[in-house]
Design a protein around this motif. Structure first.
Motif, PDB file in Angstrom:
ATOM      1  N   GLY A  65       0.869  -1.251   0.003  1.00 43.54           N
ATOM      2  CA  GLY A  65      -0.046  -0.024   0.010  1.00 43.54           C
ATOM      3  C   GLY A  65       0.927   1.140  -0.026  1.00 43.54           C
ATOM      4  N   PHE A  66       2.077   1.201   0.679  1.00 40.83           N
ATOM      5  CA  PHE A  66       2.862   2.331   0.814  1.00 40.83           C
ATOM      6  C   PHE A  66       3.656   2.394  -0.622  1.00 40.83           C
ATOM      7  N   VAL A  67       4.009   1.547  -1.078  1.00 42.45           N
ATOM      8  CA  VAL A  67       4.771   1.629  -2.415  1.00 42.45           C
ATOM      9  C   VAL A  67       3.801   2.294  -3.560  1.00 42.45           C
ATOM     10  N   HIS A  68       2.482   1.658  -3.650  1.00 42.23           N
ATOM     11  CA  HIS A  68       1.572   2.144  -4.585  1.00 42.23           C
ATOM     12  C   HIS A  68       1.120   3.665  -4.230  1.00 42.23           C
ATOM     13  N   TYR A  69       1.171   4.043  -3.001  1.00 43.84           N
ATOM     14  CA  TYR A  69       0.883   5.500  -2.591  1.00 43.84           C
ATOM     15  C   TYR A  69       1.832   6.365  -3.105  1.00 43.84           C
ATOM     16  N   VAL A  70       3.183   5.768  -2.871  1.00 42.87           N
ATOM     17  CA  VAL A  70       4.347   6.712  -3.183  1.00 42.87           C
ATOM     18  C   VAL A  70       4.392   6.815  -4.796  1.00 42.87           C
ATOM     19  N   THR A  71       4.201   5.718  -5.602  1.00 37.87           N
ATOM     20  CA  THR A  71       4.075   5.597  -6.964  1.00 37.87           C
ATOM     21  C   THR A  71       3.221   6.489  -7.541  1.00 37.87           C
ATOM     22  N   SER A  72       2.037   6.389  -6.866  1.00 40.36           N
ATOM     23  CA  SER A  72       0.973   7.134  -7.569  1.00 40.36           C
ATOM     24  C   SER A  72       1.134   8.578  -7.168  1.00 40.36           C
ATOM     25  N   LYS A  73       1.804   9.250  -6.064  1.00 39.22           N
ATOM     26  CA  LYS A  73       2.148  10.416  -5.858  1.00 39.22           C
ATOM     27  C   LYS A  73       3.299  11.087  -6.885  1.00 39.22           C
ATOM     28  N   LEU A  74       4.109  10.033  -7.141  1.00 42.29           N
ATOM     29  CA  LEU A  74       5.164  10.282  -7.859  1.00 42.29           C
ATOM     30  C   LEU A  74       4.667  10.473  -9.657  1.00 42.29           C
ATOM     31  N   GLN A  75       3.673   9.675 -10.170  1.00 36.95           N
ATOM     32  CA  GLN A  75       3.108   9.916 -11.321  1.00 36.95           C
ATOM     33  C   GLN A  75       2.308  11.109 -11.359  1.00 36.95           C
ATOM     34  N   TRP A  76       1.648  11.211 -10.211  1.00 32.13           N
ATOM     35  CA  TRP A  76       0.844  12.445 -10.037  1.00 32.13           C
ATOM     36  C   TRP A  76       1.889  13.728 -10.477  1.00 32.13           C
ATOM     37  N   ALA A  77       2.894  13.790  -9.537  1.00 30.48           N
ATOM     38  CA  ALA A  77       3.667  15.063  -9.560  1.00 30.48           C
ATOM     39  C   ALA A  77       4.514  15.205 -10.986  1.00 30.48           C
ATOM     40  N   ASN A  78       4.656  14.090 -11.792  1.00 28.51           N
ATOM     41  CA  ASN A  78       5.325  13.908 -13.204  1.00 28.51           C
ATOM     42  C   ASN A  78       4.494  14.418 -14.128  1.00 28.51           C
ATOM     43  N   ASP A  79       2.883  13.975 -13.906  1.00 34.84           N
ATOM     44  CA  ASP A  79       2.183  14.173 -14.824  1.00 34.84           C
ATOM     45  C   ASP A  79       1.772  16.197 -14.588  1.00 34.84           C
ATOM     46  N   LYS A  80       2.008  16.538 -13.578  1.00 32.27           N
ATOM     47  CA  LYS A  80       1.788  18.105 -13.206  1.00 32.27           C
ATOM     48  C   LYS A  80       2.957  18.603 -14.018  1.00 32.27           C
ATOM     49  N   TYR A  81       4.161  18.243 -13.834  1.00 28.82           N
ATOM     50  CA  TYR A  81       5.379  18.459 -14.226  1.00 28.82           C
ATOM     51  C   TYR A  81       5.416  18.739 -15.702  1.00 28.82           C
ATOM     52  N   GLU A  82       5.016  17.682 -16.599  1.00 32.48           N
ATOM     53  CA  GLU A  82       4.889  17.567 -17.815  1.00 32.48           C
ATOM     54  C   GLU A  82       3.917  18.486 -18.368  1.00 32.48           C
ATOM     55  N   GLY A  83       2.864  18.472 -17.769  1.00 32.87           N
ATOM     56  CA  GLY A  83       1.877  19.597 -18.185  1.00 32.87           C
ATOM     57  C   GLY A  83       2.107  20.974 -18.172  1.00 32.87           C
ATOM     58  N   PHE A  84       2.954  21.418 -16.997  1.00 28.86           N
ATOM     59  CA  PHE A  84       3.755  22.771 -16.878  1.00 28.86           C
ATOM     60  C   PHE A  84       4.548  22.731 -18.196  1.00 28.86           C
ATOM     61  N   LEU A  85       5.311  22.008 -18.310  1.00 27.59           N
ATOM     62  CA  LEU A  85       6.429  22.166 -19.454  1.00 27.59           C
ATOM     63  C   LEU A  85       5.481  22.171 -20.801  1.00 27.59           C
TER      64      LEU A  85
ATOM     65  N   ARG B 151       2.542  23.375 -21.540  1.00 33.70           N
ATOM     66  CA  ARG B 151       1.820  24.707 -21.442  1.00 33.70           C
ATOM     67  C   ARG B 151       2.944  25.786 -21.575  1.00 33.70           C
ATOM     68  N   ARG B 152       4.022  25.772 -20.762  1.00 35.37           N
ATOM     69  CA  ARG B 152       4.835  27.116 -20.765  1.00 35.37           C
ATOM     70  C   ARG B 152       6.137  26.929 -21.521  1.00 35.37           C
ATOM     71  N   LEU B 153       6.588  25.694 -21.585  1.00 34.31           N
ATOM     72  CA  LEU B 153       8.018  25.425 -22.197  1.00 34.31           C
ATOM     73  C   LEU B 153       7.924  24.315 -23.245  1.00 34.31           C
ATOM     74  N   PRO B 154       7.138  24.378 -24.275  1.00 31.70           N
ATOM     75  CA  PRO B 154       6.860  23.326 -25.160  1.00 31.70           C
ATOM     76  C   PRO B 154       8.121  22.803 -25.852  1.00 31.70           C
ATOM     77  N   ARG B 155       9.146  23.624 -26.267  1.00 35.78           N
ATOM     78  CA  ARG B 155      10.384  22.993 -26.624  1.00 35.78           C
ATOM     79  C   ARG B 155      11.111  22.080 -25.608  1.00 35.78           C
ATOM     80  N   VAL B 156      11.084  22.523 -24.254  1.00 34.48           N
ATOM     81  CA  VAL B 156      11.850  21.623 -23.252  1.00 34.48           C
ATOM     82  C   VAL B 156      10.859  20.669 -23.256  1.00 34.48           C
ATOM     83  N   TYR B 157       9.674  20.722 -23.098  1.00 33.30           N
ATOM     84  CA  TYR B 157       8.673  19.451 -23.035  1.00 33.30           C
ATOM     85  C   TYR B 157       9.084  18.290 -24.015  1.00 33.30           C
ATOM     86  N   VAL B 158       9.397  18.739 -25.278  1.00 33.73           N
ATOM     87  CA  VAL B 158       9.719  17.840 -26.330  1.00 33.73           C
ATOM     88  C   VAL B 158      10.921  17.114 -25.743  1.00 33.73           C
TER      89      VAL B 158
END
Length: 356
Positions: free
Chosen positions: A49-69, A71-78
């Motif tokens: 349960g802890f591993v699943h929780y950490v993985t899901s949080k990391l995935q959520w943070a990565n999705d947020k980070y990619e979404g920011f890139l 929107r704001r930095l498309p070349r860096v996102y590529v």
């Protein structure tokens, strides 16, 4: 009173012992181990349960980070997305190669018995690994990894493997690499014409001059015209052991091998790649070229000298069948002709850009 209380306590303890014994028989476990097992299950579930929780949080943070890139930095996102996918593909390739090697060891399968796709996977992974090792060595000293990142950004073609190229750059870099090997088409053909004066058999000499002249005038030779000179490529003057240093260096460029090596090392590498190419051809004949996808077809043609990005799928298929017709007809001693086919068959194919 005390006696009756003692008897009652004994009676209750016997009842408790019977229950415990019954539970032990049902569960096949003694009470201490049953409790331990339940605690193990609960701790294991907690860890999962802890591993699943950490993985899901990391995935959520990565999705947020990619979404920011995005929107704001498309070349860096590529770049970020390309590197992320590249590492995933590289890990998947490493896993598949390990599975192939494990299966070979456990079932005593020879390298020559692998399927075409397995041979191609192992071959390409080995080439990628050879290109990656120098970069990894440079990154060993402290803080050198920052320099490596800058170098990879500035020189992606030279330092990165195709896993880390965008689809657009993959096509662009293949064109660049093909232009490098296309420079050696005409010098190689002129060298063959010069060597033809050493051929004593007038008929073979005539066939070789006709073949070189046909390619130089912009025409594409057929399989029968190439096979007509096969006798010249098993011994002197054009056998693999009789080639001059310049001829070997020009052929090395077709295979993307460095020509800046001593002659005996170049010959050894050419023999190894010629054997590898022959194995791939035999495995592809067993599989059947019609079983290849369009991308696999283009890759197979590109490895054999054709600028496949500028040719239709139908033309690629037709060209590959002609290559396999020649390859399957050659003996092991005539492997030099197979290497020269890298120029004979691809010099004048549409948009190859080999004329100079």
């Amino acid at each position: 009173m005390a006696l009756s209380s003692l008897r009652m306590a004994q009676h209750l303890s016997l009842i408790g012992l019977r229950r415990v014994t019954t539970n032990c028989k049902i569960n096949d476990l003694c009470p201490p181990y049953a409790g331990l097992q339940s605690r193990c299950y609960s701790s294991s579930e907690a860890r999962r349960g802890f591993v699943h929780y950490v993985t899901s949080k990391l995935q959520w943070a990565n999705d947020k980070y990619e979404g920011f890139l995005k929107r704001r930095l498309p070349r860096v996102y590529v770049l970020h997305h390309t590197f992320s996918q590249g590492f995933k593909l590289l890990y998947q390739d490493a896993k598949e190669v390990m599975q192939i090697k494990t299966r070979m060891a456990s079932h005593r399968i020879k390298y020559t018995d692998l399927s075409y796709r397995e041979l191609e996977k192992v071959r390409q992974f080995r080439r990628d690994l050879i290109k990656t090792i120098p970069v990894a060595i440079i990154a060993i000293p402290p803080f050198a990894n920052y320099l490596v990142f800058v170098l990879m950004y500035l020189f992606p073609r030279q330092l990165l493997i195709p896993h880390f190229w965008t689809p657009k750059r993959q096509v662009e870099y293949r064109q660049v690499y093909h232009s490098f090997r296309a420079r050696h088409h005409w010098p190689l053909l002129k060298g063959l014409q010069q060597v033809s004066s050493q051929v004593k058999d007038s008929q073979l000499r005539s066939h070789l001059n006709h073949l070189c002249s046909k390619v130089q005038t912009g025409a594409n030779p057929n399989a029968s015209e190439i096979l007509a000179v096969r006798g010249l490529f098993s011994g002197p003057p054009l056998g693999i052991n009789r080639l001059s240093g310049d001829q070997m260096r020009q052929i090395s460029s077709f295979l993307f091998l460095t020509p800046r090596l001593p002659g005996f090392l170049i010959k050894r590498r050419l023999l190894g790649h010629a054997s590898e190419l022959t194995l791939l051809d035999r495995a592809l004949i067993r599989l059947g070229p019609h079983q290849l996808s369009d991308s696999e077809m283009r890759q197979a043609c590109y490895v054999r000298g054709l600028n496949s990005d500028c040719v239709s799928t139908e033309k690629c298929r037709e060209w590959l069948y002609q290559w396999l017709e020649i390859s399957s007809s050659l003996k092991e001693s005539e492997v030099s002709l197979l290497l020269h086919c890298l120029a004979f068959l691809s010099a004048n194919y549409p948009n190859n850009g080999s004329h100079s």
